[in-house]
Write an enzyme that holds these catalytic residues in place. Structure first.
Site, PDB file in Angstrom:
ATOM      1  N   GLY A  85      13.684   4.685  17.812  1.00  0.00           N
ATOM      2  CA  GLY A  85      14.990   4.047  17.679  1.00  0.00           C
ATOM      3  C   GLY A  85      16.067   4.786  18.437  1.00  0.00           C
ATOM      4  N   VAL A  86      17.240   4.160  18.494  1.00  0.00           N
ATOM      5  CA  VAL A  86      18.420   4.771  19.102  1.00  0.00           C
ATOM      6  C   VAL A  86      19.585   4.537  18.158  1.00  0.00           C
ATOM      7  CG1 VAL A  86      19.986   4.810  21.068  1.00  0.00           C
ATOM      8  CG2 VAL A  86      17.556   4.321  21.437  1.00  0.00           C
ATOM      9  N   PHE A  89      23.880   9.011  17.062  1.00  0.00           N
ATOM     10  CA  PHE A  89      23.714  10.373  17.575  1.00  0.00           C
ATOM     11  C   PHE A  89      22.929  10.380  18.876  1.00  0.00           C
ATOM     12  CE2 PHE A  89      21.805  14.590  17.872  1.00  0.00           C
ATOM     13  CZ  PHE A  89      22.884  15.399  17.561  1.00  0.00           C
ATOM     14  N   GLY A  90      22.038   9.418  19.045  1.00  0.00           N
ATOM     15  CA  GLY A  90      21.227   9.360  20.258  1.00  0.00           C
ATOM     16  C   GLY A  90      19.841   8.824  19.973  1.00  0.00           C
ATOM     17  N   LYS A 106      16.346  13.639  16.266  1.00  0.00           N
ATOM     18  CA  LYS A 106      17.445  12.959  16.949  1.00  0.00           C
ATOM     19  C   LYS A 106      17.923  13.831  18.097  1.00  0.00           C
ATOM     20  CE  LYS A 106      18.756  10.278  12.940  1.00  0.00           C
ATOM     21  NZ  LYS A 106      19.835   9.596  12.213  1.00  0.00           N
ATOM     22  N   ASP A 201      29.256   6.193   7.186  1.00  0.00           N
ATOM     23  CA  ASP A 201      28.485   5.263   8.017  1.00  0.00           C
ATOM     24  C   ASP A 201      27.361   4.636   7.195  1.00  0.00           C
ATOM     25  OD1 ASP A 201      27.865   3.869  10.368  1.00  0.00           O
ATOM     26  OD2 ASP A 201      26.419   5.391  11.010  1.00  0.00           O
TER      27      ASP A 201
END
Length: 379
Positions: A85-86, A89-90, A106, A201
């Protein structure tokens, strides 16, 4: 006679001295209680909150620093096959450490800073059954890494509306309640810490489930690494994330425990409807799910958006109480929203009652009628 008076005056003076000492000690105790640390989200002292809600003081201890070579080996040199995944954070990779532990790694570009290490040390000292544990970090070659425990069953969003979700097992109402209960416990725990930690978040994609469908809240405090700048993504993804933000956050960027509660209300709504909150509930409306719920707070009308895959796996009473909790969490005024501790308590109560009622009636017994006739109007 004079010796008697002297004794009296001497005793009185001693008593006065003892009272004075007691007053000084009491003043010192009260002063020490007032010298509280700043809260993590506002940067200002808040003595009224510390201790009153049983705040948990975290010991800040050394955390694990991983080597780049170790992480490269764990991810087969950050192979695309290990990319899962993305996020903000990156890139996120699945990795297998040499000791056999599965981890989520991550990765992003970033200069090595002491602030990064300090934030990792704080967040990695937070441990709870319903929180994804931050294990450690790495900073090498202008790249920053965060290493988390790996949660095998993916995010709740993937079970509700992600790719291929139709082929996955159906989540009954009791299972969804249990997932909501676990997520509430994790989020409520963050709010008891000292200094308090606001997630900032929280969304359905950040609630993961393990092989036993135990909910674990991920990315707590991740915005602290990103500062005031949000990582850009696709416009559709940004809109999907924005729907979880409370009105005061969208307008003033004012995060608090109560903004987390609003986000949790959107999460409850997605669990309830099986749809993304950014979607329109019906083809003939241009409102998203949150806007539609806030303008149609009648319980009977809201029954029209219940996930049809729930079939008859719930009681009318349990669903009605769940809907009322959603409405309370989505209050536009932060002051009128309940605390997460209350939300956790309500979900505990609803789940326990639901378990008792469905056990008595027997599994699979139809208990409600789906649609607009689900709830009778109250007088």
């Amino acid at each position: 006679m004079s010796s008697t008076l002297a004794a009296i005056f001497g005793g009185a003076a001693g008593a006065v001295a003892l009272v004075g000492i007691a007053i000084i000690l009491l003043w010192c105790c009260l002063s020490s209680q007032r010298n509280v640390s700043r809260t993590s989200e506002t940067g200002s002292s808040d003595p009224s909150q510390v201790g009153r809600h049983g705040a948990i003081e975290l010991p800040i201890r050394d955390t694990r620093r991983f080597e780049m070579e170790e992480l490269s080996l764990a991810t087969k040199n950050f192979s695309d096959k290990n990319l899962i995944g993305v996020g903000k954070f990156g890139e996120v990779y699945k990795g297998l450490l040499q000791d056999g532990m599965l981890v989520a790694i991550k990765k992003r570009r970033g200069l090595a800073t002491q602030e990064f290490v300090d934030e990792v040390r704080y967040l990695s000292s937070i441990h709870h059954r319903n929180l994804v544990t931050l294990l450690g970090y790495c900073q090498e070659n202008n790249i920053q890494f965060l290493i988390y425990e790996y949660v095998p069953n993916g995010s709740v969003s993937s079970h509700l509306y992600g790719p291929g979700q139709e082929s996955q097992e159906r989540l009954e109402f009791k299972q969804r309640l249990s997932i909501a209960q676990g997520a509430a416990k994790g989020l409520a725990h963050l709010h008891t810490l000292s200094p308090r930690l606001v997630h900032k978040d929280f969304k359905t994609a950040n609630v993961l489930v393990d092989e036993n469908l135990i909910a674990k809240v991920s990315d707590a405090g991740l915005r602290n690494f990103l500062g005031r700048v949000d990582i850009a993504g696709s416009s559709s993804q940004v809109a999907a994330d924005e729907i979880f933000l409370a009105p005061e956050v969208r307008e003033f960027r004012r995060f608090s425990e109560k903004s987390d509660v609003f986000s949790f209300g959107v999460f409850l709504l997605e669990l309830f409807s099986g749809k993304e909150a950014i979607e329109s509930p019906f083809p003939d409306t241009n409102q998203n799910l949150v806007e539609w719920v806030l303008s149609n707070q009648d319980r009977g009308i809201m029954s029209n958006i219940i996930d049809r895959r729930l079939d008859s796996s719930f009681t009318a009473e349990g669903m009605e109480e769940y809907i009322m909790l959603i409405i309370r969490c989505l209050e536009s005024s932060s002051e009128r929203r309940p605390a997460m501790s209350y939300v956790e308590m309500e979900l505990d109560r609803i789940l326990e009652k639901e378990m008792n009622l469905t056990t008595i009636m027997g599994e699979g017994t139809p208990t409600v009628i789906l649609g607009s006739q689900l709830f009778r109007a109250t007088t």
